[in-house]
Design an enzyme around this catalytic site. Structure first.
Site, PDB file in Angstrom:
ATOM      1  N   ASP A  34     -11.006   1.753 -27.936  1.00  0.00           N
ATOM      2  CA  ASP A  34     -11.378   3.257 -28.019  1.00  0.00           C
ATOM      3  C   ASP A  34     -12.918   3.203 -28.644  1.00  0.00           C
ATOM      4  O   ASP A  34     -13.099   2.521 -29.445  1.00  0.00           O
ATOM      5  CB  ASP A  34     -10.327   3.862 -28.959  1.00  0.00           C
ATOM      6  CG  ASP A  34     -10.461   5.522 -28.827  1.00  0.00           C
ATOM      7  OD1 ASP A  34      -9.460   6.045 -28.473  1.00  0.00           O
ATOM      8  OD2 ASP A  34     -11.611   5.968 -29.058  1.00  0.00           O
ATOM      9  N   THR A  37     -14.631   8.460 -30.139  1.00  0.00           N
ATOM     10  CA  THR A  37     -15.630   9.644 -30.084  1.00  0.00           C
ATOM     11  C   THR A  37     -15.160  10.901 -31.006  1.00  0.00           C
ATOM     12  O   THR A  37     -14.319  10.433 -31.874  1.00  0.00           O
ATOM     13  CB  THR A  37     -15.547  10.206 -28.465  1.00  0.00           C
ATOM     14  OG1 THR A  37     -14.302  10.800 -28.249  1.00  0.00           O
ATOM     15  CG2 THR A  37     -15.824   9.175 -27.464  1.00  0.00           C
ATOM     16  N   THR A 134      -4.014  13.837 -14.828  1.00  0.00           N
ATOM     17  CA  THR A 134      -3.446  15.200 -15.126  1.00  0.00           C
ATOM     18  C   THR A 134      -3.276  16.083 -13.713  1.00  0.00           C
ATOM     19  O   THR A 134      -3.658  15.608 -12.379  1.00  0.00           O
ATOM     20  CB  THR A 134      -4.781  15.837 -15.948  1.00  0.00           C
ATOM     21  OG1 THR A 134      -4.266  17.101 -15.848  1.00  0.00           O
ATOM     22  CG2 THR A 134      -6.049  15.726 -14.984  1.00  0.00           C
ATOM     23  N   ASP A 135      -2.436  17.096 -13.948  1.00  0.00           N
ATOM     24  CA  ASP A 135      -1.917  17.869 -12.872  1.00  0.00           C
ATOM     25  C   ASP A 135      -3.053  18.704 -12.406  1.00  0.00           C
ATOM     26  O   ASP A 135      -2.919  19.369 -11.388  1.00  0.00           O
ATOM     27  CB  ASP A 135      -0.973  18.710 -13.259  1.00  0.00           C
ATOM     28  CG  ASP A 135      -0.795  19.448 -14.350  1.00  0.00           C
ATOM     29  OD1 ASP A 135      -2.047  19.787 -14.933  1.00  0.00           O
ATOM     30  OD2 ASP A 135       0.099  20.287 -14.570  1.00  0.00           O
ATOM     31  N   GLU A 136      -4.038  18.894 -13.245  1.00  0.00           N
ATOM     32  CA  GLU A 136      -5.268  19.639 -12.954  1.00  0.00           C
ATOM     33  C   GLU A 136      -5.882  19.411 -11.855  1.00  0.00           C
ATOM     34  O   GLU A 136      -6.718  20.165 -11.311  1.00  0.00           O
ATOM     35  CB  GLU A 136      -6.114  19.746 -14.312  1.00  0.00           C
ATOM     36  CG  GLU A 136      -5.418  20.285 -15.455  1.00  0.00           C
ATOM     37  CD  GLU A 136      -6.187  20.753 -16.679  1.00  0.00           C
ATOM     38  OE1 GLU A 136      -7.308  21.046 -16.434  1.00  0.00           O
ATOM     39  OE2 GLU A 136      -5.676  20.569 -17.789  1.00  0.00           O
ATOM     40  N   TYR A 169     -13.901  18.913 -15.610  1.00  0.00           N
ATOM     41  CA  TYR A 169     -12.963  18.124 -16.341  1.00  0.00           C
ATOM     42  C   TYR A 169     -12.031  17.595 -15.038  1.00  0.00           C
ATOM     43  O   TYR A 169     -12.113  16.349 -14.798  1.00  0.00           O
ATOM     44  CB  TYR A 169     -12.105  18.797 -17.432  1.00  0.00           C
ATOM     45  CG  TYR A 169     -10.778  17.786 -17.408  1.00  0.00           C
ATOM     46  CD1 TYR A 169     -10.977  16.775 -18.054  1.00  0.00           C
ATOM     47  CD2 TYR A 169      -9.766  18.571 -17.446  1.00  0.00           C
ATOM     48  CE1 TYR A 169      -9.662  15.950 -18.297  1.00  0.00           C
ATOM     49  CE2 TYR A 169      -8.312  17.764 -17.723  1.00  0.00           C
ATOM     50  CZ  TYR A 169      -8.506  16.507 -17.967  1.00  0.00           C
ATOM     51  OH  TYR A 169      -7.427  15.708 -18.238  1.00  0.00           O
ATOM     52  N   LYS A 173     -11.682  13.740 -13.026  1.00  0.00           N
ATOM     53  CA  LYS A 173     -10.252  13.040 -13.200  1.00  0.00           C
ATOM     54  C   LYS A 173      -9.904  13.016 -11.937  1.00  0.00           C
ATOM     55  O   LYS A 173      -9.487  11.780 -11.297  1.00  0.00           O
ATOM     56  CB  LYS A 173      -9.392  13.821 -13.843  1.00  0.00           C
ATOM     57  CG  LYS A 173      -9.400  13.984 -15.393  1.00  0.00           C
ATOM     58  CD  LYS A 173      -9.368  12.711 -16.094  1.00  0.00           C
ATOM     59  CE  LYS A 173      -8.128  12.147 -16.102  1.00  0.00           C
ATOM     60  NZ  LYS A 173      -7.865  10.849 -17.099  1.00  0.00           N
TER      61      LYS A 173
END
Ligand code: NAD
Ligand code: TYD
Length: 363
Positions: A34, A37, A134-136, A169, A173
């Site tokens: 990681d 951030t 993601t579903d987005e 975003y 993705k």
């Protein structure tokens, strides 16, 4: 010992995945990679940091050389990739950061894994690159049944739904998902992609709806509801997502996509009222005391109206189902935030970032 890298393990979903793997698989070496951030917080992992099968590495996924060296040095067999810039509102203000981490970072990770795994005699045998999405990426659904009980529309996102992202975003993705699948199709890398709905639960950064609102209610600060509060999201308790990731990592079919969701649609304004009622009850405030904090503000640009996941494939093929009813999950979540005021206050004051400086300054 099997070595697995979990990227983004200090973030919201990542810490639940790291905790599950470290505790459930003592014979795996779990490496949390990681960059820390603003969204990464090592305090999220304080309960596993002394476990012998856990290691933390502070590294940016865009650091191709560093990642390649790490994979080779620790003989990594599996990658579970969660590291990302994850907040839609930030992507509207700074899309470059999203292309950098989500697209270029994912590509750097893929390329490093390819270089290392292809150098081995067994190549991709026994390896897995699991990308969390993601579903987005599927875009937005209509509200065709807005006034009835959920579901609020007749259609759902399926694994076969065409990608149609609207925010920087979701566009970043979507792009990373395409790269992952391209590495399977072009080089034969054993990849898997899952697309999950909105998560909620402990350790979520308080820029996202539920923890932000819990904290604002606690301090009696306004609750900024975008537009009319009629947008619909499909909510899943984060530990149920982590369980799905464990199952899919071990049993999912290479090159497949699985949707993960809870069949749990809520209009924002309804969920906000549930959160207010729960916080007020747990703090011993009179019923409805904080409803006047609701403040309608200008809508988010390009605000997707409805997300709703159909996760039948995951249930049918691998037997996964959400374990918690929403009422139970939201109660647990509100309780957790109210019992971890220090965690929240350290974040909102920026104190947690000083913690990293003191820990990592000399490494
Ligand atoms: P988060 O923002 O809470 O955590 C992201 C983590 O990634 C942080 O620890 C951060 O330090 C780390 N990170 C960011 N940039 C990095 C970089 N360049 N190199 C290394 N590490 C970096 O995000 P989250 O909500 O836990 O989401 C995790 C993943 O799950 C993301 O890929 C996100 O797209 C996906 N997802 C999230 C949700 C949700 O509701 N939160 C739903 C579906 C899918
Ligand atoms: P968010 O938690 O940012 O997740 P996402 O945008 O990825 O779905 O937002 C959830 C919903 O809540 C979304 O429809 C936007 C809305 N929202 C508000 O109305 N006010 C807020 O302050 C925030 C952060 C979100």
């Amino acid at each position: 010992m099997k070595s697995i890298v979990i990227t983004g393990g200090a973030g919201f979903i990542g810490n639940h995945v790291v905790r599950l793997f470290v505790n459930k698989y003592p014979d795996y070496h779990i490496i949390c990679l990681d960059a820390l951030t603003y969204a990464g917080n090592l305090a999220n992992l304080s309960d596993v940091e002394d476990k012998p099968n856990y290691e933390f590495v502070k590294m940016d996924i865009c650091d191709f050389e560093g990642v390649h060296h790490l994979l080779k040095d620790r003989q990594v067999e599996g990658i579970i990739h969660l590291a990302a810039e994850s907040h839609v509102d930030r992507s509207i203000r700074d899309p470059f950061a999203f292309a950098q981490t989500n697209v270029m970072g994912t590509l750097s990770l893929l390329q490093a894994a390819k270089l290392y795994w292809e150098s081995l005699p067994e190549r991709y045998e026994g390896k897995r690159f699991y990308h969390i999405s993601t579903d987005e990426v599927y875009g937005a659904l209509e509200l065709t049944r807005p006034d009835g009980e959920a579901p609020y529309g007749d259609d759902f996102f399926l694994e076969t739904t065409k990608y149609n992202p609207h925010s920087p975003y979701s566009a970043s993705k979507a792009s990373s998902d395409h790269f992952v699948r391209a590495f399977h199709d072009t080089y034969g890398m054993p990849t898997i992609v899952t697309n999950c709905s909105n998560n909620y639960g402990p350790y979520q950064f308080p820029e996202k709806l539920i923890p932000l609102f819990i904290n604002n209610i606690r301090h009696r600060k306004p609750l900024p509801v975008y537009g009319k509060g009629e947008n619909v999201r499909d909510w899943l308790y984060v530990e149920d997502h982590a369980r799905a990731i464990d199952l899919i990592y071990h049993k999912g079919k290479t090159a497949e996509t699985y949707n993960i969701g809870g069949f749990n649609e809520w209009k924002n304004i309804d969920i906000i009222k549930v959160v207010i009622a729960t916080v007020d009850r747990l703090l011993g405030r009179p019923e409805g005391a904080d409803l006047d904090l609701i403040t309608y503000v200008t809508d988010r640009a390009g605000h997707d109206l409805r997300y709703a996941i159909d996760s039948t494939k995951l249930k049918t093929e691998l037997g996964w189902e959400p374990s918690l009813q929403f009422e139970e999950g939201i109660e647990k979540t509100v309780r957790w935030y109210l019992e971890h005021e220090e965690w929240m206050d350290n974040i909102t004051s920026g104190e947690y970032e000083k913690y990293y400086d003191s820990m990592y300054k000399n490494r």
